[in-house]
Scaffold this active site. Sequence first.
Site, PDB file in Angstrom:
ATOM      1  N   ARG A 263     -25.627 -39.777 -33.018  1.00 19.29           N
ATOM      2  CA  ARG A 263     -25.089 -38.425 -32.829  1.00 19.29           C
ATOM      3  C   ARG A 263     -25.433 -37.997 -34.124  1.00 19.29           C
ATOM      4  O   ARG A 263     -25.661 -38.358 -35.507  1.00 19.29           O
ATOM      5  CB  ARG A 263     -23.524 -38.820 -33.072  1.00 19.29           C
ATOM      6  CG  ARG A 263     -22.836 -38.798 -31.609  1.00 19.29           C
ATOM      7  CD  ARG A 263     -23.012 -37.773 -30.559  1.00 19.29           C
ATOM      8  NE  ARG A 263     -22.409 -38.150 -29.300  1.00 19.29           N
ATOM      9  CZ  ARG A 263     -22.795 -38.448 -28.054  1.00 19.29           C
ATOM     10  NH1 ARG A 263     -24.318 -38.760 -28.339  1.00 19.29           N
ATOM     11  NH2 ARG A 263     -22.481 -38.833 -27.090  1.00 19.29           N
TER      12      ARG A 263
ATOM     13  N   HIS B   8     -32.179 -34.685 -27.242  1.00 17.72           N
ATOM     14  CA  HIS B   8     -31.177 -35.588 -26.167  1.00 17.72           C
ATOM     15  C   HIS B   8     -31.549 -36.275 -25.079  1.00 17.72           C
ATOM     16  O   HIS B   8     -30.745 -36.014 -23.883  1.00 17.72           O
ATOM     17  CB  HIS B   8     -29.786 -34.815 -26.194  1.00 17.72           C
ATOM     18  CG  HIS B   8     -28.630 -35.702 -26.599  1.00 17.72           C
ATOM     19  ND1 HIS B   8     -27.700 -35.499 -27.167  1.00 17.72           N
ATOM     20  CD2 HIS B   8     -28.456 -37.016 -25.912  1.00 17.72           C
ATOM     21  CE1 HIS B   8     -26.603 -36.422 -26.940  1.00 17.72           C
ATOM     22  NE2 HIS B   8     -26.962 -37.364 -26.359  1.00 17.72           N
TER      23      HIS B   8
HETATM   24  P1  NDP Z   1     -20.861 -49.349 -29.309  1.00 23.16           P
HETATM   25  O1  NDP Z   1     -19.523 -48.890 -29.449  1.00 23.16           O
HETATM   26  O2  NDP Z   1     -21.225 -50.642 -28.208  1.00 23.16           O
HETATM   27  O3  NDP Z   1     -21.648 -49.719 -30.478  1.00 23.16           O
HETATM   28  C1  NDP Z   1     -21.255 -49.065 -31.833  1.00 23.16           C
HETATM   29  C2  NDP Z   1     -21.895 -50.114 -33.101  1.00 23.16           C
HETATM   30  O4  NDP Z   1     -21.779 -49.040 -34.061  1.00 23.16           O
HETATM   31  C3  NDP Z   1     -21.306 -51.292 -33.240  1.00 23.16           C
HETATM   32  O5  NDP Z   1     -21.845 -52.303 -33.556  1.00 23.16           O
HETATM   33  C4  NDP Z   1     -20.245 -50.824 -34.490  1.00 23.16           C
HETATM   34  O6  NDP Z   1     -19.824 -51.831 -35.330  1.00 23.16           O
HETATM   35  C5  NDP Z   1     -21.088 -50.008 -35.201  1.00 23.16           C
HETATM   36  N1  NDP Z   1     -20.152 -49.046 -36.173  1.00 23.16           N
HETATM   37  C6  NDP Z   1     -19.217 -48.145 -35.902  1.00 23.16           C
HETATM   38  N2  NDP Z   1     -18.816 -47.583 -36.989  1.00 23.16           N
HETATM   39  C7  NDP Z   1     -19.459 -48.118 -37.859  1.00 23.16           C
HETATM   40  C8  NDP Z   1     -19.358 -48.003 -39.257  1.00 23.16           C
HETATM   41  N3  NDP Z   1     -18.392 -47.192 -39.995  1.00 23.16           N
HETATM   42  N4  NDP Z   1     -20.155 -48.873 -40.032  1.00 23.16           N
HETATM   43  C9  NDP Z   1     -21.039 -49.788 -39.610  1.00 23.16           C
HETATM   44  N5  NDP Z   1     -21.313 -49.848 -38.368  1.00 23.16           N
HETATM   45  C10 NDP Z   1     -20.281 -49.024 -37.574  1.00 23.16           C
HETATM   46  O7  NDP Z   1     -21.813 -48.055 -28.751  1.00 23.16           O
HETATM   47  P2  NDP Z   1     -23.210 -47.877 -28.009  1.00 23.16           P
HETATM   48  O8  NDP Z   1     -24.241 -48.868 -28.594  1.00 23.16           O
HETATM   49  O9  NDP Z   1     -23.120 -47.790 -26.637  1.00 23.16           O
HETATM   50  O10 NDP Z   1     -23.660 -46.496 -28.762  1.00 23.16           O
HETATM   51  C11 NDP Z   1     -23.585 -45.826 -29.896  1.00 23.16           C
HETATM   52  C12 NDP Z   1     -23.569 -44.524 -29.781  1.00 23.16           C
HETATM   53  O11 NDP Z   1     -24.851 -44.138 -29.145  1.00 23.16           O
HETATM   54  C13 NDP Z   1     -22.630 -43.892 -28.921  1.00 23.16           C
HETATM   55  O12 NDP Z   1     -21.374 -43.812 -29.450  1.00 23.16           O
HETATM   56  C14 NDP Z   1     -23.110 -42.443 -28.573  1.00 23.16           C
HETATM   57  O13 NDP Z   1     -22.775 -41.509 -29.575  1.00 23.16           O
HETATM   58  C15 NDP Z   1     -24.666 -42.583 -29.005  1.00 23.16           C
HETATM   59  N6  NDP Z   1     -25.453 -42.506 -27.621  1.00 23.16           N
HETATM   60  C16 NDP Z   1     -26.657 -41.544 -27.516  1.00 23.16           C
HETATM   61  C17 NDP Z   1     -27.316 -41.360 -26.384  1.00 23.16           C
HETATM   62  C18 NDP Z   1     -28.369 -40.441 -26.231  1.00 23.16           C
HETATM   63  O14 NDP Z   1     -28.623 -40.194 -25.438  1.00 23.16           O
HETATM   64  N7  NDP Z   1     -28.905 -40.109 -27.528  1.00 23.16           N
HETATM   65  C19 NDP Z   1     -26.839 -42.002 -25.181  1.00 23.16           C
HETATM   66  C20 NDP Z   1     -25.963 -43.132 -25.381  1.00 23.16           C
HETATM   67  C21 NDP Z   1     -25.252 -43.281 -26.531  1.00 23.16           C
HETATM   68  P3  NDP Z   1     -18.926 -53.102 -34.431  1.00 23.16           P
HETATM   69  O15 NDP Z   1     -20.055 -53.732 -33.902  1.00 23.16           O
HETATM   70  O16 NDP Z   1     -18.881 -53.898 -35.875  1.00 23.16           O
HETATM   71  O17 NDP Z   1     -17.648 -52.527 -34.042  1.00 23.16           O
END
Ligand code: NDP
Length: 311
Positions: free
Chosen positions: A227, A275
């Site tokens: 994001r 995007h």
């Molecule tokens: P997930 O929820 O599966 O994974 C999120 C990861 O981020 C987890 O490993 C989580 O850690 C980590 N995380 C969250 N907060 C923190 C923090 N404060 N510090 C360190 N690590 C953190 O999400 P996805 O992988 O499916 O997607 C991630 C993001 O990608 C989505 O939220 C979306 O915004 C974006 N996205 C963009 C797209 C595009 O077209 N550009 C398409 C799809 C998604 P933990 O495992 O420990 O919880």
Amino acid sequence: MALLIETGMTGWISNEDLARDIGKSAPDLDLRTPENLGNPAEITMMAVANLNTDRMRGLPNLKLIQKLGAGVETIVHNPALPDHIRVTRLKPDAPAQGIAEWFLAYILRHQRHMAFHQAAQSRSEWVSKAPVYSPDTVVGVLGLGHIGSRTATMLNMIGFQVMGWSRSLKQIQGVTCLHGADALPQLLSQCDHICAILPSTPDTTGLFDARMLAQMKPGSQLLNAGRGDLIDEAALIAALDQGTPGHAVLDVTSKEPLPADSPLWQHPSVTITPHVSGWFLGDALTDVIENFRRLTAGTDLLHEVDRARGY
Ligand code: NDP
């Protein structure tokens, strides 16, 4: 009990086409669209890309909002969202594969000096420049969830040294996994490329400020497909002007579409893609149908979001 399809997004699939696609796989479902709303009290679930708050307010028996994608920040932080409404997201393979490929493409563009060779060709010049050797290259993946773990694994299989970072500790074969805020500067200082695929939460918003950007390796590349609000864009431009990082590849920006007067467009050290890294939904519609059935049956939902955590 009825399922309302309202994407809230122009330039993507229409509500009618989406309802028709879902209806083909599940002809028994009571599907509604804004044009065919019927009795609002019968609607228990909404499938949205962008939530229409007024519509939500008009559905007295709404229990579930299904995001037609992954990022849920505009839903869970919507002040009008009642406490009892649950939120689910999609986790299809197709965008995870697509985003991993997007990271790989822009890392390889850098390693193989593609822009340099294209420019030399345009001048009919035969100029050699040694590629960067992948096994000598360290790539950091920020976020090791559905998409990040796929990205880290793919990059490791190709031969990069891969480091990963998440909130809780992960174990991914071939990947050096770190976790927690304190570990981030250490990771940034070692990586030639940083692939950010984090959700938008209060903890990640503005994480890449001037101080954090200064922790990156001089000349390294910052790639963001999570994001746009992860990065302070004014601080990024100032940092790029100093060469740390050396280049940014942004699939997401703090404001989308990126305004025409944004300095990011014309900056020589910035590459913008609009995007498009995770374009395909793949077979995710089956999970929308499954969640409607589970909601109706009162069983556990697929990919439910922790509203308090924000992802
Ligand atoms: P997930 O929820 O599966 O994974 C999120 C990861 O981020 C987890 O490993 C989580 O850690 C980590 N995380 C969250 N907060 C923190 C923090 N404060 N510090 C360190 N690590 C953190 O999400 P996805 O992988 O499916 O997607 C991630 C993001 O990608 C989505 O939220 C979306 O915004 C974006 N996205 C963009 C797209 C595009 O077209 N550009 C398409 C799809 C998604 P933990 O495992 O420990 O919880």
